[in-house]
Scaffold this motif. Structure first.
Motif, PDB file in Angstrom:
ATOM      1  N   LEU A   1       0.809  -1.218   0.000  1.00  9.44           N
ATOM      2  CA  LEU A   1       0.000   0.000   0.000  1.00  9.44           C
ATOM      3  C   LEU A   1       0.845   1.273   0.000  1.00  9.44           C
ATOM      4  O   LEU A   1       0.307   2.374  -0.090  1.00  9.44           O
ATOM      5  CB  LEU A   1      -0.930   0.005   1.219  1.00  9.44           C
ATOM      6  CG  LEU A   1      -2.076  -1.014   1.202  1.00  9.44           C
ATOM      7  CD1 LEU A   1      -2.800  -1.019   2.555  1.00  9.44           C
ATOM      8  CD2 LEU A   1      -3.054  -0.724   0.074  1.00  9.44           C
ATOM      9  N   GLY A   2       2.161   1.118   0.109  1.00  3.01           N
ATOM     10  CA  GLY A   2       3.053   2.276   0.084  1.00  3.01           C
ATOM     11  C   GLY A   2       3.410   2.827   1.438  1.00  3.01           C
ATOM     12  O   GLY A   2       3.986   3.911   1.550  1.00  3.01           O
ATOM     13  N   PHE A   3       3.103   2.086   2.500  1.00  4.72           N
ATOM     14  CA  PHE A   3       3.446   2.518   3.856  1.00  4.72           C
ATOM     15  C   PHE A   3       4.836   1.971   4.210  1.00  4.72           C
ATOM     16  O   PHE A   3       5.005   0.766   4.391  1.00  4.72           O
ATOM     17  CB  PHE A   3       2.410   2.014   4.862  1.00  4.72           C
ATOM     18  CG  PHE A   3       0.996   2.396   4.535  1.00  4.72           C
ATOM     19  CD1 PHE A   3       0.689   3.658   4.064  1.00  4.72           C
ATOM     20  CD2 PHE A   3      -0.039   1.481   4.684  1.00  4.72           C
ATOM     21  CE1 PHE A   3      -0.617   4.016   3.761  1.00  4.72           C
ATOM     22  CE2 PHE A   3      -1.356   1.823   4.389  1.00  4.72           C
ATOM     23  CZ  PHE A   3      -1.640   3.103   3.919  1.00  4.72           C
TER      24      PHE A   3
ATOM     25  N   LEU B   1       9.105 -13.883   8.413  1.00  9.37           N
ATOM     26  CA  LEU B   1       9.038 -12.484   8.000  1.00  9.37           C
ATOM     27  C   LEU B   1      10.429 -11.862   7.969  1.00  9.37           C
ATOM     28  O   LEU B   1      10.777 -11.137   7.030  1.00  9.37           O
ATOM     29  CB  LEU B   1       8.133 -11.715   8.954  1.00  9.37           C
ATOM     30  CG  LEU B   1       8.043 -10.194   8.771  1.00  9.37           C
ATOM     31  CD1 LEU B   1       7.534  -9.840   7.386  1.00  9.37           C
ATOM     32  CD2 LEU B   1       7.141  -9.586   9.849  1.00  9.37           C
ATOM     33  N   ALA B   2      11.236 -12.166   8.986  1.00  9.72           N
ATOM     34  CA  ALA B   2      12.575 -11.568   9.082  1.00  9.72           C
ATOM     35  C   ALA B   2      13.474 -11.986   7.923  1.00  9.72           C
ATOM     36  O   ALA B   2      14.257 -11.179   7.407  1.00  9.72           O
ATOM     37  CB  ALA B   2      13.217 -11.958  10.412  1.00  9.72           C
ATOM     38  N   ILE B   3      13.366 -13.224   7.495  1.00  9.17           N
ATOM     39  CA  ILE B   3      14.220 -13.707   6.402  1.00  9.17           C
ATOM     40  C   ILE B   3      13.885 -12.982   5.104  1.00  9.17           C
ATOM     41  O   ILE B   3      14.783 -12.542   4.363  1.00  9.17           O
ATOM     42  CB  ILE B   3      14.078 -15.234   6.261  1.00  9.17           C
ATOM     43  CG1 ILE B   3      14.733 -15.925   7.468  1.00  9.17           C
ATOM     44  CG2 ILE B   3      14.721 -15.724   4.965  1.00  9.17           C
ATOM     45  CD1 ILE B   3      14.470 -17.415   7.560  1.00  9.17           C
ATOM     46  N   GLU B   4      12.602 -12.825   4.828  1.00  8.47           N
ATOM     47  CA  GLU B   4      12.209 -12.088   3.629  1.00  8.47           C
ATOM     48  C   GLU B   4      12.544 -10.608   3.752  1.00  8.47           C
ATOM     49  O   GLU B   4      12.995  -9.976   2.791  1.00  8.47           O
ATOM     50  CB  GLU B   4      10.705 -12.277   3.372  1.00  8.47           C
ATOM     51  CG  GLU B   4      10.318 -13.681   2.953  1.00  8.47           C
ATOM     52  CD  GLU B   4      11.073 -14.145   1.720  1.00  8.47           C
ATOM     53  OE1 GLU B   4      11.113 -13.371   0.730  1.00  8.47           O
ATOM     54  OE2 GLU B   4      11.628 -15.250   1.744  1.00  8.47           O
TER      55      GLU B   4
ATOM     56  N   GLN C   1      16.021  -5.628   2.738  1.00  5.50           N
ATOM     57  CA  GLN C   1      16.868  -4.607   3.342  1.00  5.50           C
ATOM     58  C   GLN C   1      18.262  -4.598   2.736  1.00  5.50           C
ATOM     59  O   GLN C   1      18.863  -3.534   2.541  1.00  5.50           O
ATOM     60  CB  GLN C   1      16.954  -4.819   4.850  1.00  5.50           C
ATOM     61  CG  GLN C   1      15.654  -4.544   5.599  1.00  5.50           C
ATOM     62  CD  GLN C   1      15.220  -3.097   5.483  1.00  5.50           C
ATOM     63  OE1 GLN C   1      15.878  -2.193   5.987  1.00  5.50           O
ATOM     64  NE2 GLN C   1      14.102  -2.868   4.801  1.00  5.50           N
ATOM     65  N   VAL C   2      18.780  -5.764   2.426  1.00  7.40           N
ATOM     66  CA  VAL C   2      20.095  -5.861   1.773  1.00  7.40           C
ATOM     67  C   VAL C   2      20.070  -5.138   0.429  1.00  7.40           C
ATOM     68  O   VAL C   2      21.055  -4.507   0.018  1.00  7.40           O
ATOM     69  CB  VAL C   2      20.502  -7.342   1.592  1.00  7.40           C
ATOM     70  CG1 VAL C   2      21.712  -7.460   0.672  1.00  7.40           C
ATOM     71  CG2 VAL C   2      20.807  -7.971   2.953  1.00  7.40           C
TER      72      VAL C   2
ATOM     73  N   PHE D   1      11.242   0.153   3.012  1.00  5.22           N
ATOM     74  CA  PHE D   1      10.256  -0.289   3.993  1.00  5.22           C
ATOM     75  C   PHE D   1      10.941  -0.699   5.294  1.00  5.22           C
ATOM     76  O   PHE D   1      11.939  -1.425   5.293  1.00  5.22           O
ATOM     77  CB  PHE D   1       9.461  -1.474   3.441  1.00  5.22           C
ATOM     78  CG  PHE D   1       8.442  -2.019   4.409  1.00  5.22           C
ATOM     79  CD1 PHE D   1       7.221  -1.386   4.576  1.00  5.22           C
ATOM     80  CD2 PHE D   1       8.714  -3.146   5.168  1.00  5.22           C
ATOM     81  CE1 PHE D   1       6.281  -1.877   5.470  1.00  5.22           C
ATOM     82  CE2 PHE D   1       7.782  -3.652   6.061  1.00  5.22           C
ATOM     83  CZ  PHE D   1       6.563  -3.015   6.221  1.00  5.22           C
ATOM     84  N   LYS D   2      10.393  -0.223   6.423  1.00  6.14           N
ATOM     85  CA  LYS D   2      10.948  -0.550   7.738  1.00  6.14           C
ATOM     86  C   LYS D   2       9.854  -1.146   8.617  1.00  6.14           C
ATOM     87  O   LYS D   2       8.775  -0.570   8.752  1.00  6.14           O
ATOM     88  CB  LYS D   2      11.515   0.700   8.426  1.00  6.14           C
ATOM     89  CG  LYS D   2      12.616   1.411   7.646  1.00  6.14           C
ATOM     90  CD  LYS D   2      13.853   0.556   7.493  1.00  6.14           C
ATOM     91  CE  LYS D   2      14.928   1.296   6.705  1.00  6.14           C
ATOM     92  NZ  LYS D   2      16.093   0.426   6.409  1.00  6.14           N
ATOM     93  N   PHE D   3      10.170  -2.287   9.218  1.00  6.53           N
ATOM     94  CA  PHE D   3       9.277  -2.921  10.171  1.00  6.53           C
ATOM     95  C   PHE D   3       9.782  -2.584  11.562  1.00  6.53           C
ATOM     96  O   PHE D   3      10.895  -2.963  11.939  1.00  6.53           O
ATOM     97  CB  PHE D   3       9.245  -4.431   9.953  1.00  6.53           C
ATOM     98  CG  PHE D   3       8.265  -5.157  10.837  1.00  6.53           C
ATOM     99  CD1 PHE D   3       6.919  -4.818  10.837  1.00  6.53           C
ATOM    100  CD2 PHE D   3       8.695  -6.176  11.671  1.00  6.53           C
ATOM    101  CE1 PHE D   3       6.007  -5.487  11.649  1.00  6.53           C
ATOM    102  CE2 PHE D   3       7.785  -6.860  12.484  1.00  6.53           C
ATOM    103  CZ  PHE D   3       6.453  -6.515  12.472  1.00  6.53           C
TER     104      PHE D   3
END
Length: 455
Positions: free
Chosen positions: A270-272, A305-308, A313-314, A319-321
């Motif tokens: 959604l672009g967040f 989730l972290a692996i994806e 991020q690499v 996007f930041k969780f």
């Protein structure tokens, strides 16, 4: 103290007291199981599946790292003078401008906005006195935080604007400044409100639970209609106008969507670019409440989730969780890591009637009512303040020897009290989730530093 774990192909070793994080080979990883208990030759014998010279070399490297203060560093933080002599000094306030809401969220800790009491709207006088009190009791702090909260604060947005104007005025007079935040469900957002928020709010928290069916089920309007289709376009519009200003989209996952990684993916689609999904905290008898038996599924979901997320991020994905953001280079000061959010000492909440509580999650619990902002002389109870001041990771039995203590800072006081009747006893299910989130966040940072490569 160290903590070691494997994730996404990395053998990760964390030095808890010093903060160092290491990626090691298999031999070093296994040596650390015995390093503090056995002599070098004993370890060589135990790890006979590896060449002796390799084990000896790895042992010597670990020994050198310990000498250099990179492993098994000492813990003497309780003796820091500034920690021992710290006093309650306010820096933040949650202003409950409205105890009313236009949603009927099923999991709402605020009982659909009225916090178990009656619907109420803050007066301008109460709001001004609250801001005056924050400024007067903030000591030498320059930056002061105020969160406009509810219920739903947009239900009296004119009051919000008046308090922003007043706050900026008194801050300037006292050589300070306010950083305002507003937390909203978005139903009442329009172009004028969006423009004002983007100009005057340092941060905005937007409540969205993820996929349409999940969100509409848990967050219906007062006439039992879905709210997703109404708020998503408004959230996209407000974020488009914020440019480089802070915001984040905040969701809640329940037992009904333990596959919450799909909701995180939706936020990104959604672009967040700034998002969090918090676990619901509620009594076991509620059908949506998370139970201890759900932990294996939840922890696996975090890791998936972290692996994806690490892969993205690499590649430099913006996007930041929120829960996977860990600063391995500096982070907050050690006193902050030891004492946490500062509820009841550095942070308080004020209700529409002017009642003061240690934080927004204690509102409505009369045991934790500290004073009223309209009192002739507002004096917060020293005994209660000291109770919160001394509720830190070294005073909690469950935290003293926990490897995650400097990352979670002892967890949420309100959750501890609500589940165990004592702010000194952390909510165990929450602890396990926080530990996993820390491991995930550390792994993500390792992947970024190694450009996705493993040893």
């Amino acid at each position: 103290m160290i903590h070691k774990f494997k994730m996404n192909g990395y053998n990760i070793v964390m030095d808890i007291n010093g903060g160092a994080v290491h990626v090691v080979d298999d031999i070093s990883y296994e040596i650390l199981d015995h390093y503090k208990d056995k002599e070098k030759q004993e370890i060589i014998n135990i790890l006979s599946k590896y060449p002796e010279e390799k084990v000896s070399e790895a042992y010597d490297e670990l020994e050198e790292m310990e000498k250099e203060g990179l492993l098994f560093t000492s813990d003497d933080y309780l003796n820091i003078e500034s920690f021992e002599k710290r006093e309650p000094v306010l820096k933040a306030m949650c202003l409950h401008v409205v105890h009313d809401c236009n949603l009927k969220c099923k999991y709402c800790f605020a009982s659909q906005g009225d916090f178990g009491g009656h619907k109420a709207y803050m007066s301008l006088d109460v709001g001004k006195k609250a801001l005056d009190y924050l400024v007067a009791n903030s000591g030498s702090r320059k930056a002061l935080e105020v969160d406009f909260f509810g219920g739903e604060p947009l239900m009296d947005f004119e009051l919000v604007k008046k308090l922003v104007e007043y706050g900026n005025k008194i801050a300037a007079e006292n050589n300070k400044y306010f950083r305002f935040t507003i937390t909203t469900n978005g139903l009442l957002l329009d172009d004028d409100k969006i423009a004002y928020i983007n100009e005057h709010m340092h941060n905005v928290v937007l409540s969205l639970d993820g996929r349409k069916d999940i969100h509409d089920d848990m967050r219906p309007t007062i006439n039992d209609k879905g709210s997703y289709d109404i708020i998503v376009p408004k959230f996209q519009k407000i974020i488009e106008g914020r440019k480089n200003k802070y915001y984040y989209v905040r969701g809640t996952f329940t037992r009904k969507n333990l596959d919450f990684s799909k909701d995180v993916k939706l936020f990104k689609d959604l672009g967040f670019n700034l998002a969090s999904v918090e676990p619901v905290v509620d009594a076991d008898y509620n059908e949506y409440a998370i139970k201890e038996e759900d932990l294996p599924v939840i922890l696996e979901e975090y890791e998936k989730l972290a692996i994806e997320y690490a892969k993205d991020q690499v590649k430099g994905d913006p996007f930041k969780f929120f829960h996977f953001i860990v600063d391995l280079t500096q982070g907050p000061c050690i006193i902050k890591r030891m004492s946490g959010c500062g509820a009841g000492c550095e942070y308080v909440a004020v209700t529409p009637e002017g009642d003061i509580y240690p934080c927004h999650q204690f509102v409505g619990n009369e045991k934790f009512k500290m004073a009223n902002i309209l009192d002739e002389e507002v004096i917060l109870p020293k005994e209660m303040q000291n109770e919160f001041l001394n509720c830190h990771v070294f005073s909690k039995e469950a935290c003293k020897d926990c490897w995650n203590k400097f990352y979670c800072s002892g967890g949420c006081h309100a959750n501890a009290y609500n589940f165990n009747g004592n702010i000194m006893e952390p909510y165990e299910v929450g602890c396990e989730m926080q530990k996993k989130r820390t491991e995930c966040g550390v792994m993500v940072e390792v992947a970024k530093m190694m450009d996705g490569e493993t040893i």
